[in-house]
Motif scaffolding. Structure first.
Motif, PDB file in Angstrom:
ATOM      1  N   ALA A 245       0.833  -1.208   0.000  1.00  0.00           N
ATOM      2  CA  ALA A 245       0.000   0.000   0.000  1.00  0.00           C
ATOM      3  C   ALA A 245       0.865   1.255   0.000  1.00  0.00           C
ATOM      4  O   ALA A 245       0.563   2.234  -0.690  1.00  0.00           O
ATOM      5  CB  ALA A 245      -0.931  -0.005   1.216  1.00  0.00           C
ATOM      6  N   GLU A 246       1.950   1.234   0.765  1.00  0.00           N
ATOM      7  CA  GLU A 246       2.823   2.412   0.793  1.00  0.00           C
ATOM      8  C   GLU A 246       3.486   2.625  -0.566  1.00  0.00           C
ATOM      9  O   GLU A 246       3.613   3.750  -1.044  1.00  0.00           O
ATOM     10  CB  GLU A 246       3.877   2.277   1.894  1.00  0.00           C
ATOM     11  CG  GLU A 246       4.790   3.473   1.979  1.00  0.00           C
ATOM     12  CD  GLU A 246       5.248   3.758   3.400  1.00  0.00           C
ATOM     13  OE1 GLU A 246       6.384   4.216   3.558  1.00  0.00           O
ATOM     14  OE2 GLU A 246       4.482   3.535   4.347  1.00  0.00           O
ATOM     15  N   GLY A 247       3.916   1.525  -1.197  1.00  0.00           N
ATOM     16  CA  GLY A 247       4.486   1.653  -2.537  1.00  0.00           C
ATOM     17  C   GLY A 247       3.487   2.208  -3.531  1.00  0.00           C
ATOM     18  O   GLY A 247       3.827   3.048  -4.383  1.00  0.00           O
ATOM     19  N   ALA A 248       2.233   1.766  -3.422  1.00  0.00           N
ATOM     20  CA  ALA A 248       1.190   2.265  -4.316  1.00  0.00           C
ATOM     21  C   ALA A 248       0.891   3.740  -4.051  1.00  0.00           C
ATOM     22  O   ALA A 248       0.662   4.523  -4.982  1.00  0.00           O
ATOM     23  CB  ALA A 248      -0.078   1.430  -4.157  1.00  0.00           C
ATOM     24  N   ALA A 249       0.899   4.130  -2.782  1.00  0.00           N
ATOM     25  CA  ALA A 249       0.611   5.524  -2.433  1.00  0.00           C
ATOM     26  C   ALA A 249       1.656   6.477  -3.019  1.00  0.00           C
ATOM     27  O   ALA A 249       1.343   7.618  -3.369  1.00  0.00           O
ATOM     28  CB  ALA A 249       0.542   5.685  -0.914  1.00  0.00           C
ATOM     29  N   HIS A 250       2.886   6.012  -3.147  1.00  0.00           N
ATOM     30  CA  HIS A 250       3.936   6.858  -3.722  1.00  0.00           C
ATOM     31  C   HIS A 250       3.731   7.086  -5.217  1.00  0.00           C
ATOM     32  O   HIS A 250       4.438   7.901  -5.818  1.00  0.00           O
ATOM     33  CB  HIS A 250       5.305   6.243  -3.461  1.00  0.00           C
ATOM     34  CG  HIS A 250       5.807   6.497  -2.067  1.00  0.00           C
ATOM     35  ND1 HIS A 250       6.257   7.732  -1.651  1.00  0.00           N
ATOM     36  CD2 HIS A 250       5.898   5.681  -0.980  1.00  0.00           C
ATOM     37  CE1 HIS A 250       6.621   7.663  -0.385  1.00  0.00           C
ATOM     38  NE2 HIS A 250       6.407   6.433   0.045  1.00  0.00           N
ATOM     39  N   ASN A 257       5.050  14.346  -6.810  1.00  0.00           N
ATOM     40  CA  ASN A 257       5.565  15.708  -6.829  1.00  0.00           C
ATOM     41  C   ASN A 257       6.636  15.911  -5.766  1.00  0.00           C
ATOM     42  O   ASN A 257       7.644  16.596  -6.004  1.00  0.00           O
ATOM     43  CB  ASN A 257       4.425  16.704  -6.625  1.00  0.00           C
ATOM     44  CG  ASN A 257       3.453  16.724  -7.788  1.00  0.00           C
ATOM     45  OD1 ASN A 257       3.805  16.377  -8.916  1.00  0.00           O
ATOM     46  ND2 ASN A 257       2.214  17.123  -7.538  1.00  0.00           N
ATOM     47  N   LEU A 258       6.442  15.324  -4.592  1.00  0.00           N
ATOM     48  CA  LEU A 258       7.454  15.425  -3.540  1.00  0.00           C
ATOM     49  C   LEU A 258       8.751  14.750  -3.973  1.00  0.00           C
ATOM     50  O   LEU A 258       9.848  15.257  -3.712  1.00  0.00           O
ATOM     51  CB  LEU A 258       6.939  14.782  -2.246  1.00  0.00           C
ATOM     52  CG  LEU A 258       5.859  15.546  -1.476  1.00  0.00           C
ATOM     53  CD1 LEU A 258       5.355  14.704  -0.313  1.00  0.00           C
ATOM     54  CD2 LEU A 258       6.402  16.875  -0.962  1.00  0.00           C
ATOM     55  N   ALA A 259       8.638  13.595  -4.634  1.00  0.00           N
ATOM     56  CA  ALA A 259       9.830  12.870  -5.083  1.00  0.00           C
ATOM     57  C   ALA A 259      10.584  13.671  -6.142  1.00  0.00           C
ATOM     58  O   ALA A 259      11.823  13.731  -6.128  1.00  0.00           O
ATOM     59  CB  ALA A 259       9.434  11.502  -5.624  1.00  0.00           C
ATOM     60  N   VAL A 260       9.852  14.292  -7.072  1.00  0.00           N
ATOM     61  CA  VAL A 260      10.489  15.101  -8.111  1.00  0.00           C
ATOM     62  C   VAL A 260      11.211  16.294  -7.490  1.00  0.00           C
ATOM     63  O   VAL A 260      12.347  16.632  -7.875  1.00  0.00           O
ATOM     64  CB  VAL A 260       9.438  15.572  -9.141  1.00  0.00           C
ATOM     65  CG1 VAL A 260      10.029  16.636 -10.063  1.00  0.00           C
ATOM     66  CG2 VAL A 260       8.934  14.387  -9.948  1.00  0.00           C
TER      67      VAL A 260
END
Length: 330
Positions: A245-250, A257-260
């Motif tokens: 679920a956490e992987g999917a949420a990312h 946008n946070l990762a970029v």
């Protein structure tokens, strides 16, 4: 990330050593629109290597933190759940039989998920487990400090409200749960576990899942009756479901946008503080790929059972596979 055949690159020929392969030839093939004159070599040293490792490992983790909210009888709102001072025996049994071990935080040396391990400022105990090489710490609402003068219980919400995945444990007789009652920008997936007690005091759990609309579907899927008995199977199901679920949420817009933004900050720091005046025409730019080739890791031996897998582009990267055994009785 990708692979390019040497034969495709202008200037490369069969029999030539990889030491003679020039960086500018590779970049010209991969990104012909790029202005090579604006590129400079980076400094050699530990800082640059560490920054590049952080870039490469962005989004990869083996440490997870999940929230757990206790919802008592006739309760449904966020405020009611945060203001429960303690849980029932049903709740305590769920924590220790289906989630993990109860550990003392003072002196704890494992992954603590921002919980205090020196002065018990965030409670004296919590729930922790290890699963398939991952460390998991739970932020349990009834184990976090309770404030009599703060109805919003901000000390509790500071931790659980910043968890992406939240388990909502419902006592028998609790009102239906709706995510609309939760005020948080980070909580993207709710796994609702409702306890049911039979005539012979047998306990089983009914499970439902709610996710933000741009979070993709993730496995393992719930069985038809969505019911589980306490034990190791339910523990494995929950761990796999929450990690996936956490992987999917990312994959949702907010976390993309946070990762970029984080990636841009790393790249800007490298360009501003750790570049040299040497261009791709300099002799130092030759032989880069031979040095990279020597740094390749040896392939790991495959492991049996649920594991972190390299999936296709339509799947969630880094998800844990849930192995299913199918038997044909036809």
């Amino acid at each position: 990330r990708g692979c390019v055949l040497e034969d495709c690159i202008v200037g490369a020929s069969r029999g030539r050593s990889i030491d003679a392969l020039r960086a500018k030839d590779v970049i010209s093939f991969v990104a012909p629109e790029m202005q090579l004159s604006s590129l400079h070599l980076g400094q050699s040293g530990g800082k640059v290597r560490d920054q590049l490792c952080k870039l490469n490992e962005q989004g990869m983790t083996c440490c997870y933190k999940f929230g757990v909210l206790y919802c008592g009888k006739d309760q449904s709102s966020e405020e009611e759940m945060y203001n429960n001072r303690q849980g029932s025996e049903l709740f305590e049994n769920f924590l220790t039989t289906c989630l993990g071990d109860k550990i003392a935080l003072k002196g704890f040396e494992g992954y603590r998920a921002q919980l205090d391990n020196k002065q018990d400022a965030t409670g004296s105990h919590s729930i922790y487990t290890k699963y398939r090489g991952n460390e998991v710490m739970f932020h349990v609402s009834t184990m976090l400090p309770y404030c009599t003068k703060n109805r919003q219980q901000l000390l509790r919400k500071r931790h659980i409200g910043n968890d992406i995945i939240t388990i909502v444990f419902q006592e028998p007789g609790a009102k239906p749960f709706t995510p609309a009652t939760i005020r948080s920008h980070f909580q993207h997936v709710f796994i609702v576990v409702r306890a049911e007690v039979g005539e012979k005091d047998e306990v089983q759990y009914r499970v439902a899942v709610s996710r933000v609309k741009d979070v993709p579907l993730f496995e393992p899927l719930l069985p038809a009756d969505a019911s589980f008995l306490p034990g190791e199977f339910f523990h494995e199901f929950l761990m796999t479901k929450m990690i996936n679920a956490e992987g999917a949420a990312h994959c949702s817009a907010k976390f993309k946008n946070l990762a970029v933004r984080t990636r841009h900050e790393y790249l800007a720091d490298l360009a501003q503080h750790w570049s040299t005046n040497q261009t791709l025409e300099s002799p130092e730019a030759t032989g880069l790929y031979s040095r990279l080739a020597k740094m390749r890791r040896k392939p790991e031996k495959p492991q049996a059972g649920p594991r972190v897998a390299a999936l296709d582009l339509k799947s969630v990267p880094g998800a844990i596979r849930w192995v299913v055994r199918v038997m044909d009785w036809g």
